[in-house]
Enzyme design. Structure first.
Site, short mmCIF file in Angstrom:
data_model
loop_
_atom_site.label_atom_id
_atom_site.label_comp_id
_atom_site.label_asym_id
_atom_site.label_seq_id
_atom_site.Cartn_x
_atom_site.Cartn_y
_atom_site.Cartn_z
CG HIS A 166 -1.69 -1.21 1.48
ND1 HIS A 166 -2.97 -1.44 1.04
CD2 HIS A 166 -1.31 -2.35 2.14
CE1 HIS A 166 -3.36 -2.65 1.42
NE2 HIS A 166 -2.37 -3.22 2.09
CB SER A 287 12.29 22.07 -17.12
OG SER A 287 11.60 23.31 -17.20
CE LYS A 293 11.26 19.03 -12.62
NZ LYS A 293 9.97 19.43 -13.17
CD GLU A 300 7.36 11.71 -16.51
OE1 GLU A 300 6.71 12.34 -15.67
OE2 GLU A 300 8.17 12.27 -17.29
#
Ligand code: ARG
Length: 474
Positions: A166, A287, A293, A300
């Protein structure tokens, strides 16, 4: 400049009973050559086998067979080097393409090859051959992905990990155990892909349009020549069956789901909150606005591609649902989803292997998280069990100790023995020794468990399994 092929003047495979040529828009709409041209190498292999098969039953003389085979080779050669030849062809589908090319070179002899056969069985055969090869390609890249995970597990052997359920701290495990857990799923994918390949490994040639071949071709020899291990049993079923394609896409959807899970774990672990893994430069992007970044775009996108692959499976299932028995033109809709699903699955498997191979861990962060005393609660309950207390009561006692420690805002593992004895007289001075990360890890000493020696065993077994798969795919 419009170089689009047109229907007008195309020598179609079925023109005899028609007064009117097809509507131009409809002709383009129903063509499959723009995508089934990918099946050309298989179509040509099938054509060669068929030429030999109909020679044996007296349709082609031996010199006609030779001319046909030589011409098929020449077509294969030109198709490999001259892509514009295919781009500009007005052919309806890959079967038509070969016939046009044969007739251009051989005159009316070119028409003889299509004796006793139907495009319905040709497309089913070509497609099965494609899936068999595709499955091998995927399996090979799956082996590389599993090897990359095994490499990561080896490089990080001994580093503890705050195991979660969890997404909450649960019990300590080894990071290598976590990584091998991910790899285990890919072995199941290998099984499913090879099952799908086995389902595709049945030759429909000789099924005709639906009822079988009216010439006594040797179906067994045809199958053997094309690398099939068996022939289909029923001609009607054979021309309409696309179960193997669904099986293959299902295997790919499972694989994609597992890559998505792997990607999600690594996206999470690369976040500042976890900081367990470092994002490799080669598989990250920055970025345009925020100079600091580094984004986990590879993971992804790997996660993001899953939708397309699952969609390919659903798309094919929906095409098949509601079709009557036998060949229906709807079946032409099988190829694009399968090609797309396969291409994406191959790409994500290869990229995932590269990204895993380039991933470094932050052992200090992993170890620090694994030091959380909450992870030892189960171990403490087991301590009481070893001293004779039923597990349910031991669980209750440790729970109360933790609640009390939380109230006092202190670590329950730092509680003095005297205080612990107040919860249970079974606690002794050996408690501290048995309540360590190492002893908790070592205690899960069953096959498949996280005890370091079991994980080392699992690593050795992985190498053996990988070798076995490698030789079975070759
Ligand atoms: N292009 C067709 C397909 O992909 C080939 C079979 C066509 N057969 C037919 N009877 N129209 O399914």
């Amino acid at each position: 400049m419009n170089q689009r092929p047109t229907a007008a003047g195309t020598n179609k495979l079925w023109g005899g009973r028609f007064d009117q040529p097809p509507d131009e828009l409809f002709y383009q709409f129903q063509r499959s050559f723009p995508f089934d041209r990918r099946l050309l190498p298989y179509e040509l292999a099938v054509d060669r086998a068929w030429a030999r098969a109909i020679e044996k039953v007296g349709i082609l003389s031996s010199s006609e067979t030779q001319q046909t085979l030589t011409t098929l080779d020449a077509i294969a050669k030109r198709a490999e080097s001259d892509h514009s030849w295919l781009d500009l062809s007005p052919a309806e589908d890959v079967h038509h393409f070969v016939e046009i090319a044969l007739v251009e070179r051989l005159g009316s002899l070119g028409y003889k090859l299509h004796t006793g056969r139907s495009r319905n069985e040709l497309v089913a055969t070509d497609f099965r051959m494609f899936v068999k090869d595709a499955a091998q390609d995927i399996s090979r890249s799956l082996v590389v992905l599993i090897a990359a995970l095994v490499g990561l597990a080896e490089r990080t052997m001994g580093v503890p990990f705050a195991g979660m359920t969890h997404l909450q701290h649960a019990q300590p495990i080894l990071f290598s155990h976590f990584v091998l857990g991910l790899a285990e799923a890919f072995f199941r994918d290998l099984e499913r892909v090879s099952d799908a390949r086995r389902m595709a490994d049945s030759c429909p040639l000789g099924s005709g349009a639906l009822g079988g071949c009216a010439f006594a071709v040797d179906r067994g020899a045809l199958a053997k020549e094309l690398g099939f291990s068996r022939i289909s049993a029923n001609s009607l079923d054979a021309v309409g069956d696309r179960d193997f394609a669904v099986d293959y896409l299902y295997a790919l959807a499972g694989l994609a789901m597992h890559i998505s899970r792997l990607a999600e774990d690594f996206v999470l672990f690369a976040s500042q909150e976890f900081g367990y893994v470092m994002l490799p430069d080669e598989y990250s992007t920055g970025s345009s606005l925020m100079p600091q970044k580094k984004n986990p775009d590879a993971w992804e996108l790997l996660r993001g591609k899953t939708g397309r692959i699952t969609a390919a499976m659903i798309s094919l299932l929906i095409t098949l649902k509601g079709l009557p028995s036998s060949y229906q033109r709807d079946l032409q809709e099988d190829k694009e989803p399968l090609f797309a699903g396969h291409d994406q699955a191959l790409a994500i498997t290869q990229i995932a292997a590269g990204a895993v191979g380039a991933t470094q861990i932050n052992a200090a962060k992993l170890s620090a998280a694994a030091e959380d005393s909450a992870l030892l609660a189960t171990q403490a309950a087991h301590y009481l069990v070893h001293r004779g207390l039923p597990f349910r009561q031991a669980h209750e006692i440790i729970g109360r100790i933790i609640r009390e420690a939380e109230r006092a805002r202190e670590s329950w593992t730092a509680m003095p023995l005297s205080k612990l004895k107040g919860f249970s007289p079974l606690f002794e001075s050996d408690l501290q020794r048995s309540l360590t990360l190492d002893s908790a890890l070592a205690s899960c000493d069953v096959p498949g468990g996280t005890a370091p020696r079991r994980v080392r065993e699992a690593l050795a077994a992985f190498h053996a399994r990988l070798e076995q798969w490698t030789s079975s795919i070759a």
